[in-house]
Write a protein that holds these residues in place. Structure first.
Motif, PDB file in Angstrom:
ATOM      1  N   ARG A  47      10.017  15.072   8.256  1.00 53.20           N
ATOM      2  CA  ARG A  47       8.889  14.226   7.592  1.00 53.20           C
ATOM      3  C   ARG A  47       7.475  15.114   7.760  1.00 53.20           C
ATOM      4  NH1 ARG A  47      11.821  10.751   4.440  1.00 53.20           N
ATOM      5  NH2 ARG A  47      13.141   9.608   5.819  1.00 53.20           N
ATOM      6  N   VAL A  48       7.104  15.079   6.465  1.00 53.13           N
ATOM      7  CA  VAL A  48       5.822  15.864   6.231  1.00 53.13           C
ATOM      8  C   VAL A  48       4.627  15.083   5.547  1.00 53.13           C
ATOM      9  CG1 VAL A  48       4.600  18.009   4.959  1.00 53.13           C
ATOM     10  CG2 VAL A  48       6.914  18.232   5.777  1.00 53.13           C
ATOM     11  N   TYR A  49       3.473  14.905   6.271  1.00 54.38           N
ATOM     12  CA  TYR A  49       2.466  13.901   5.830  1.00 54.38           C
ATOM     13  C   TYR A  49       1.257  14.672   5.693  1.00 54.38           C
ATOM     14  CZ  TYR A  49       5.702  10.264   7.640  1.00 54.38           C
ATOM     15  OH  TYR A  49       6.807   9.528   7.945  1.00 54.38           O
ATOM     16  N   SER A  50       0.459  14.189   4.855  1.00 55.04           N
ATOM     17  CA  SER A  50      -0.852  14.840   4.414  1.00 55.04           C
ATOM     18  C   SER A  50      -1.852  13.897   4.503  1.00 55.04           C
ATOM     19  CB  SER A  50      -0.649  15.835   3.044  1.00 55.04           C
ATOM     20  OG  SER A  50      -1.645  16.335   3.000  1.00 55.04           O
ATOM     21  N   SER A  51      -3.021  14.072   4.795  1.00 55.26           N
ATOM     22  CA  SER A  51      -4.261  13.325   4.756  1.00 55.26           C
ATOM     23  C   SER A  51      -4.667  13.471   3.446  1.00 55.26           C
ATOM     24  CB  SER A  51      -5.174  13.515   5.865  1.00 55.26           C
ATOM     25  OG  SER A  51      -5.661  14.762   5.742  1.00 55.26           O
ATOM     26  N   LEU A 110       3.259  12.254  -3.936  1.00 49.76           N
ATOM     27  CA  LEU A 110       3.231  11.664  -2.629  1.00 49.76           C
ATOM     28  C   LEU A 110       3.603  10.213  -2.577  1.00 49.76           C
ATOM     29  CD1 LEU A 110       0.880  13.925  -2.568  1.00 49.76           C
ATOM     30  CD2 LEU A 110      -0.027  12.819  -0.725  1.00 49.76           C
ATOM     31  N   THR A 111       4.015   9.459  -1.528  1.00 47.40           N
ATOM     32  CA  THR A 111       4.359   8.107  -1.222  1.00 47.40           C
ATOM     33  C   THR A 111       3.306   7.661  -0.580  1.00 47.40           C
ATOM     34  OG1 THR A 111       5.721   6.358  -0.703  1.00 47.40           O
ATOM     35  CG2 THR A 111       6.084   8.518   0.386  1.00 47.40           C
ATOM     36  N   THR A 112       2.321   6.741  -0.823  1.00 50.70           N
ATOM     37  CA  THR A 112       1.104   6.542  -0.022  1.00 50.70           C
ATOM     38  C   THR A 112       1.405   5.053   0.076  1.00 50.70           C
ATOM     39  OG1 THR A 112      -0.149   5.751  -1.985  1.00 50.70           O
ATOM     40  CG2 THR A 112      -0.195   8.188  -1.067  1.00 50.70           C
ATOM     41  N   SER A 113       0.259   4.517   0.663  1.00 49.61           N
ATOM     42  CA  SER A 113       0.141   2.838   0.954  1.00 49.61           C
ATOM     43  C   SER A 113       0.129   2.291  -0.394  1.00 49.61           C
ATOM     44  CB  SER A 113      -0.873   2.699   2.082  1.00 49.61           C
ATOM     45  OG  SER A 113      -2.015   3.217   1.787  1.00 49.61           O
ATOM     46  N   ARG A 114      -0.592   2.986  -1.367  1.00 52.96           N
ATOM     47  CA  ARG A 114      -1.030   2.411  -2.529  1.00 52.96           C
ATOM     48  C   ARG A 114       0.008   2.801  -3.712  1.00 52.96           C
ATOM     49  NH1 ARG A 114      -7.563   3.599  -2.946  1.00 52.96           N
ATOM     50  NH2 ARG A 114      -7.964   2.501  -0.962  1.00 52.96           N
ATOM     51  N   GLY A 115       1.503   3.131  -3.147  1.00 51.13           N
ATOM     52  CA  GLY A 115       2.403   3.344  -4.235  1.00 51.13           C
ATOM     53  C   GLY A 115       2.537   4.953  -4.125  1.00 51.13           C
ATOM     54  N   THR A 145       0.388  11.209  -7.761  1.00 52.37           N
ATOM     55  CA  THR A 145       0.483  12.860  -7.517  1.00 52.37           C
ATOM     56  C   THR A 145      -0.795  13.108  -6.538  1.00 52.37           C
ATOM     57  OG1 THR A 145      -1.227  12.994  -9.016  1.00 52.37           O
ATOM     58  CG2 THR A 145       0.977  13.133 -10.016  1.00 52.37           C
ATOM     59  N   GLY A 146      -0.811  14.396  -5.959  1.00 54.99           N
ATOM     60  CA  GLY A 146      -1.531  14.682  -5.007  1.00 54.99           C
ATOM     61  C   GLY A 146      -3.180  14.567  -5.691  1.00 54.99           C
ATOM     62  N   ARG A 147      -3.338  14.760  -6.830  1.00 56.37           N
ATOM     63  CA  ARG A 147      -4.777  14.496  -7.595  1.00 56.37           C
ATOM     64  C   ARG A 147      -5.379  13.269  -7.383  1.00 56.37           C
ATOM     65  NH1 ARG A 147      -2.918  18.665 -10.967  1.00 56.37           N
ATOM     66  NH2 ARG A 147      -1.841  16.875 -12.428  1.00 56.37           N
ATOM     67  N   GLU A 148      -4.070  12.376  -7.740  1.00 52.20           N
ATOM     68  CA  GLU A 148      -4.663  10.914  -7.541  1.00 52.20           C
ATOM     69  C   GLU A 148      -5.077  10.513  -6.151  1.00 52.20           C
ATOM     70  OE1 GLU A 148      -1.117   9.256  -9.393  1.00 52.20           O
ATOM     71  OE2 GLU A 148      -1.961   9.580 -11.413  1.00 52.20           O
ATOM     72  N   ALA A 149      -4.041  10.960  -5.261  1.00 55.30           N
ATOM     73  CA  ALA A 149      -4.338  10.585  -3.881  1.00 55.30           C
ATOM     74  C   ALA A 149      -5.808  11.242  -3.246  1.00 55.30           C
ATOM     75  CB  ALA A 149      -3.263  11.139  -2.982  1.00 55.30           C
ATOM     76  N   VAL A 150      -5.904  12.424  -3.772  1.00 54.70           N
ATOM     77  CA  VAL A 150      -7.489  13.010  -3.209  1.00 54.70           C
ATOM     78  C   VAL A 150      -8.650  11.980  -4.122  1.00 54.70           C
ATOM     79  CG1 VAL A 150      -8.959  14.611  -3.641  1.00 54.70           C
ATOM     80  CG2 VAL A 150      -6.584  15.049  -2.731  1.00 54.70           C
ATOM     81  N   LYS A 151      -8.373  11.532  -5.120  1.00 57.65           N
ATOM     82  CA  LYS A 151      -9.387  10.774  -5.825  1.00 57.65           C
ATOM     83  C   LYS A 151      -9.378   9.414  -5.262  1.00 57.65           C
ATOM     84  CE  LYS A 151      -9.552  12.557 -10.615  1.00 57.65           C
ATOM     85  NZ  LYS A 151      -8.819  12.123 -11.935  1.00 57.65           N
ATOM     86  N   SER A 152      -8.396   8.685  -4.824  1.00 59.20           N
ATOM     87  CA  SER A 152      -8.436   7.423  -4.280  1.00 59.20           C
ATOM     88  C   SER A 152      -8.589   7.438  -2.997  1.00 59.20           C
ATOM     89  CB  SER A 152      -6.961   6.892  -4.394  1.00 59.20           C
ATOM     90  OG  SER A 152      -6.696   6.879  -5.706  1.00 59.20           O
ATOM     91  N   GLY A 153      -8.532   8.790  -2.304  1.00 59.85           N
ATOM     92  CA  GLY A 153      -9.017   8.874  -0.635  1.00 59.85           C
ATOM     93  C   GLY A 153      -7.957   8.308   0.123  1.00 59.85           C
TER      94      GLY A 153
END
Length: 136
Positions: free
Chosen positions: A90-94, A110-115, A118-126
């Motif tokens: 498993r590979v995780y990224s902050s 990415l699969t995040t706690s908010r669904g 994309t990586g860009r959306e994850a960075v924007k959402s923090g």
């Protein structure tokens, strides 16, 4: 099959190489979210869920039908697709360590706690999460 996401990505990769117009993969919620992101980012033309007629004495099977996209002269829109996190590793990224794909020409999913995003959306959402794949 132990990794259905890798199976989906391999089917897409093979269909693009063979210049098919569409590809069918077994349906799931996570695969639908990945297909939604691929459609939103312009890598596929569209997708829909279809129900295959059942075989004798079996339940109907839901398939996710992806309509592939090509350039005006038949060039591939998806030139590469790579599975990053897999069941054995498993590979995780902050949110601060999400790396751009090909200098920003590709996307990471990415699969995040908010669904799934994309990586860009994850960075924007923090938010960070598990890096499923890279597409370019």
């Amino acid at each position: 099959m132990t990794d259905p996401i890798a199976d989906m990505l391999t089917r897409i990769r093979n269909a693009v190489q063979a210049k098919h117009a569409r590809v069918d993969v077994p349906a799931s919620t996570l695969k639908s979210e990945i297909a939604r992101i691929l459609q939103d980012e312009g890598y596929i033309a569209g997708f829909k869920t279809v129900e295959e007629p059942p075989a004798a004495g079996q339940a109907p099977v839901k398939q996710l039908r992806l309509f592939l996209k090509y350039g005006p002269r038949g060039e591939q829109v998806i030139s590469g697709i790579q599975r990053i996190s897999r069941p054995g590793r498993r590979v995780y990224s902050s949110c601060g360590s999400v790396k751009p794909v090909l200098g920003g020409l590709g996307i990471s999913i990415l699969t995040t706690s908010r669904g799934v995003m994309t990586g860009r959306e994850a960075v924007k959402s923090g938010v960070g999460g598990e890096v499923l794949c890279n597409v370019w």
